[in-house]
Design an enzyme around this catalytic site. Structure first.
Site, PDB file in Angstrom:
ATOM      1  N   PHE A 122       0.802  -1.226   0.000  1.00  0.00           N
ATOM      2  CA  PHE A 122       0.000   0.000   0.000  1.00  0.00           C
ATOM      3  C   PHE A 122       0.834   1.275   0.000  1.00  0.00           C
ATOM      4  CE2 PHE A 122       0.662  -0.327   4.636  1.00  0.00           C
ATOM      5  CZ  PHE A 122       0.943   0.997   4.941  1.00  0.00           C
ATOM      6  N   GLU A 161      -5.047  -3.747  -2.113  1.00  0.00           N
ATOM      7  CA  GLU A 161      -6.489  -3.452  -2.096  1.00  0.00           C
ATOM      8  C   GLU A 161      -6.780  -2.172  -1.312  1.00  0.00           C
ATOM      9  OE1 GLU A 161      -4.812  -5.801  -0.695  1.00  0.00           O
ATOM     10  OE2 GLU A 161      -5.496  -6.244   1.337  1.00  0.00           O
ATOM     11  N   CYS A 182       9.479   1.285   3.729  1.00  0.00           N
ATOM     12  CA  CYS A 182      10.354   0.165   4.095  1.00  0.00           C
ATOM     13  C   CYS A 182      11.773   0.659   4.346  1.00  0.00           C
ATOM     14  CB  CYS A 182      10.333  -0.905   3.031  1.00  0.00           C
ATOM     15  SG  CYS A 182      11.111  -0.352   1.527  1.00  0.00           S
ATOM     16  N   LYS A 228      -1.259  -7.081  -9.356  1.00  0.00           N
ATOM     17  CA  LYS A 228      -2.283  -7.211  -8.307  1.00  0.00           C
ATOM     18  C   LYS A 228      -1.881  -6.209  -7.249  1.00  0.00           C
ATOM     19  CE  LYS A 228      -3.137  -8.506  -4.686  1.00  0.00           C
ATOM     20  NZ  LYS A 228      -3.434  -7.481  -3.639  1.00  0.00           N
ATOM     21  N   GLU A 282       8.946  -4.835  13.062  1.00  0.00           N
ATOM     22  CA  GLU A 282       8.608  -3.713  12.179  1.00  0.00           C
ATOM     23  C   GLU A 282       7.287  -3.097  12.660  1.00  0.00           C
ATOM     24  OE1 GLU A 282       7.355  -4.465   8.051  1.00  0.00           O
ATOM     25  OE2 GLU A 282       8.543  -2.719   7.475  1.00  0.00           O
TER      26      GLU A 282
HETATM   27  P1  NAD Z   1       1.236  -6.776   2.941  1.00  0.00           P
HETATM   28  O1  NAD Z   1       2.263  -7.832   3.012  1.00  0.00           O
HETATM   29  O2  NAD Z   1       0.122  -6.808   3.902  1.00  0.00           O
HETATM   30  O3  NAD Z   1       0.552  -6.780   1.480  1.00  0.00           O
HETATM   31  C1  NAD Z   1       1.324  -6.722   0.302  1.00  0.00           C
HETATM   32  C2  NAD Z   1       0.528  -7.336  -0.845  1.00  0.00           C
HETATM   33  O4  NAD Z   1       0.295  -8.721  -0.572  1.00  0.00           O
HETATM   34  C3  NAD Z   1      -0.850  -6.704  -1.050  1.00  0.00           C
HETATM   35  O5  NAD Z   1      -1.087  -6.623  -2.436  1.00  0.00           O
HETATM   36  C4  NAD Z   1      -1.792  -7.683  -0.375  1.00  0.00           C
HETATM   37  O6  NAD Z   1      -3.061  -7.711  -0.967  1.00  0.00           O
HETATM   38  C5  NAD Z   1      -1.099  -9.020  -0.585  1.00  0.00           C
HETATM   39  N1  NAD Z   1      -1.323  -9.958   0.509  1.00  0.00           N
HETATM   40  C6  NAD Z   1      -1.556  -9.666   1.816  1.00  0.00           C
HETATM   41  N2  NAD Z   1      -1.644 -10.794   2.542  1.00  0.00           N
HETATM   42  C7  NAD Z   1      -1.455 -11.806   1.681  1.00  0.00           C
HETATM   43  C8  NAD Z   1      -1.400 -13.219   1.827  1.00  0.00           C
HETATM   44  N3  NAD Z   1      -1.555 -13.796   3.014  1.00  0.00           N
HETATM   45  N4  NAD Z   1      -1.168 -13.971   0.733  1.00  0.00           N
HETATM   46  C9  NAD Z   1      -0.990 -13.402  -0.465  1.00  0.00           C
HETATM   47  N5  NAD Z   1      -1.016 -12.071  -0.672  1.00  0.00           N
HETATM   48  C10 NAD Z   1      -1.247 -11.283   0.380  1.00  0.00           C
HETATM   49  O7  NAD Z   1       2.028  -5.383   2.972  1.00  0.00           O
HETATM   50  P2  NAD Z   1       1.423  -3.915   3.097  1.00  0.00           P
HETATM   51  O8  NAD Z   1       0.876  -3.729   4.470  1.00  0.00           O
HETATM   52  O9  NAD Z   1       0.578  -3.601   1.927  1.00  0.00           O
HETATM   53  O10 NAD Z   1       2.755  -3.048   2.924  1.00  0.00           O
HETATM   54  C11 NAD Z   1       3.631  -2.763   3.974  1.00  0.00           C
HETATM   55  C12 NAD Z   1       4.790  -3.723   4.029  1.00  0.00           C
HETATM   56  O11 NAD Z   1       5.490  -3.714   2.788  1.00  0.00           O
HETATM   57  C13 NAD Z   1       5.807  -3.366   5.097  1.00  0.00           C
HETATM   58  O12 NAD Z   1       6.205  -4.533   5.738  1.00  0.00           O
HETATM   59  C14 NAD Z   1       6.957  -2.769   4.279  1.00  0.00           C
HETATM   60  O13 NAD Z   1       8.217  -2.855   4.909  1.00  0.00           O
HETATM   61  C15 NAD Z   1       6.893  -3.588   3.044  1.00  0.00           C
HETATM   62  N6  NAD Z   1       7.560  -2.935   1.925  1.00  0.00           N
HETATM   63  C16 NAD Z   1       8.766  -3.407   1.537  1.00  0.00           C
HETATM   64  C17 NAD Z   1       9.451  -2.802   0.513  1.00  0.00           C
HETATM   65  C18 NAD Z   1      10.790  -3.313   0.094  1.00  0.00           C
HETATM   66  O14 NAD Z   1      11.282  -2.846  -0.912  1.00  0.00           O
HETATM   67  N7  NAD Z   1      11.409  -4.234   0.803  1.00  0.00           N
HETATM   68  C19 NAD Z   1       8.881  -1.700  -0.147  1.00  0.00           C
HETATM   69  C20 NAD Z   1       7.635  -1.244   0.256  1.00  0.00           C
HETATM   70  C21 NAD Z   1       6.971  -1.877   1.310  1.00  0.00           C
END
Ligand code: NAD
Length: 484
Positions: free
Chosen positions: A153, A180, A285, A177, A384
């Site tokens: 997000f 959401e 991140c 994808k 985190e």
């Molecule tokens: P999230 O892991 O909750 O969701 C990421 C994506 O995965 C979304 O599209 C979501 O719909 C999908 N998703 C969620 N749960 C899932 C599951 N169980 N199975 C399959 N798909 C699933 O992450 P978020 O809250 O949207 O974003 C924040 C996180 O992203 C933080 O941990 C941040 O550190 C990380 N992030 C990392 C980087 C990097 O480059 N390392 C960059 C940006 C964000």
């Protein structure tokens, strides 16, 4: 509260905007708490249809010369430039980062497209004459097929563009994808790519959550999966995709340390630390999450930092002059506030408490929180938080700081603030992190370098963007030739 004309988003599949039969979820404006759209969760049958259309499109697209493929991206860059303010406004409204920050993200996204425009050069292989008498050898790079991207997000414009401009320029088709929580920015950027002339099915956007992601990862026609999100989901995506025989890169979460040496320039360091820890409400991140003052710098540093945190203006992300917007959802705000309670319960000392400056608004606001007296074993030092909470762990020496940083399960980024070259060099060389800043608060690599997280911040080997992206989205072939 629901805005009067809330529309339900469509999927962009096979070159058409199609309604989904999936269950819709609400998208909110985090500054007001208002529902601004409904996003449907694509069903496995819709995923299957989208992937099949993307595969058909790929078979045509791979035959288009790379110099012609990148023409779509040149036009896309021009359209993104033209609509940058509009995209940034949509982004700020659904994500909650301030408008100038959102515009900066759009600029970073455009840089990805610019680099991918260089694909005719980037995709070149190697060749050598006479590897054996009368035999020549060369390598060529070919596209893989349908590639999928699952994104978080916090960067709804930039993170998808770590992926699809490179994948498409290499001759693949790509299905995004997006998160959401922020589907409106990916919708607008897909409309612009359509306007730039991307052929039907070469780029698709399907909305959804876990079920949609799983259907994508398991589909036999999907050849590669790029994921960015939290570490537990990154690990799940890495394992599931690898088991299904896919090429996979999964970028995860982080716990980033900012080390300040006694010889650091305090004014400039505080400015960088404020932006690192509290920019985008800590939802980056690369956000600094643990501050590590070395020796006697702690007192003067914290005095300046707390004054700056208290002066930070928290408010509606679109309002001028606001330094920090809300958190993305009410649920996430609750999770971050839970970490503040945990910090207090475990004995950390709050120098400022963001719950107090949150105000009475319906939005998902939290002001900056700084905890002193944090120990490495505390939850707020290890996990985190992904919010505007900075934990301070005081150490005596640089060696102690390095041991602390290397003790973390994460290894995304870290920064050192110092005016001593030797300290900076030792630190950059010895820390177990993929990205290191020297007197820089957020050491985000430019599009032509890889985004290089280590440890639990990354699962895979080829990273996002830069030359790694070209290797990730292509297969190498070695051709040996002899003519009689
Ligand atoms: P999230 O892991 O909750 O969701 C990421 C994506 O995965 C979304 O599209 C979501 O719909 C999908 N998703 C969620 N749960 C899932 C599951 N169980 N199975 C399959 N798909 C699933 O992450 P978020 O809250 O949207 O974003 C924040 C996180 O992203 C933080 O941990 C941040 O550190 C990380 N992030 C990392 C980087 C990097 O480059 N390392 C960059 C940006 C964000």
């Amino acid at each position: 509260m629901i805005a009067s004309a809330v529309r339900t988003l469509k999927n962009f599949a096979g070159g058409r905007w199609e309604s989904s039969a999936g269950e819709p979820r609400q998208v909110t404006n985090p500054s007001t708490g208002e529902v601004i759209a409904q996003v449907p969760f694509a069903t496995p049958a819709e995923v299957d249809k989208t992937v099949r259309a993307a595969h058909e499109a790929y078979l045509q697209w791979r035959e288009v010369p790379v110099v012609d493929r990148v023409q779509v991206l040149y036009r896309y860059k021009a359209l993104l430039e033209k609509h940058a303010d509009e995209v940034a406004r949509i982004l700020s409204t659904e994500n909650g980062k301030t408008l100038p920050d959102a515009l900066m993200e759009v600029r970073r996204a455009i840089q990805m497209v610019e680099v991918a425009c260089g694909m005719p050069t980037l995709m070149m292989g190697d060749s050598i004459e006479n590897v054996s008498r009368g035999i020549d050898s060369q390598t060529i790079r070919q596209p893989l097929g349908v590639c999928a991207g699952i994104t978080p997000f916090n960067f709804p414009a930039m993170v998808p563009m770590w992926m699809f401009p490179f994948a498409i320029a290499c001759g693949n088709s790509f299905i995004l994808k997006p998160s959401e929580k922020v589907p409106l920015t990916p919708e607008r950027t897909a409309e612009l790519l359509e306007e730039a002339g991307v052929p039907a099915g070469v780029y698709s956007v399907i909305h959804g959550g876990r079920e949609t992601t799983d259907a994508l990862m398991m589909h036999p026609l999907v050849r590669a999966v790029s994921f960015v999100g939290s570490s537990p989901v990154a690990k799940h995506v890495y394992e599931t995709s690898a088991k299904a025989g896919k090429r996979v890169q999964a970028l995860g979460g982080a716990k980033n340390h900012l080390v300040v040496m006694p010889d650091a320039d305090l004014e400039k360091s505080v400015e960088a630390i404020m932006s690192s820890a509290f920019g985008a409400a800590g939802e980056r991140c690369l956000a600094g999450s643990v501050l590590v003052p070395v020796g006697e710098v702690a007192e003067p540093l914290l005095a300046k930092l707390v004054a700056a945190a208290n002066a930070l203006q928290v408010g509606d992300s679109l309002a001028p002059g606001v330094g920090m917007g809300p958190l993305v959802t009410g649920e996430h705000r609750g999770k971050v506030a839970g970490y503040i309670e945990k910090g207090l319960a475990e004995g950390a000392k709050p120098l400022c408490d963001g719950r107090k400056s949150a105000g009475e608004s319906e939005g998902f606001f939290l002001g900056p929180t700084i905890f002193d007296g944090v120990t490495p074993k505390m939850t707020i030092a290890r996990e985190e938080i992904f919010g505007p909470v900075l934990s301070v762990i005081r150490v005596r020496t640089l060696d102690e700081a390095i041991s602390l940083v290397n003790g973390s399960e994460f290894g995304n980024t870290t920064s050192i603030f110092t005016s001593d070259g030797k300290s900076a060099r030792d630190y950059a060389s010895r820390v177990e992190c993929g990205m290191v800043g020297v007197n820089i608060g957020v050491a985000a690599p430019m599009a032509f370098f890889p985004f290089s997280g280590w440890k639990n911040s990354f699962f895979g080997d080829l990273h996002a963007h830069g030359k790694d992206a070209v290797a990730f989205y292509t297969e190498q072939k070695v051709i040996m030739t002899r003519w009689f």
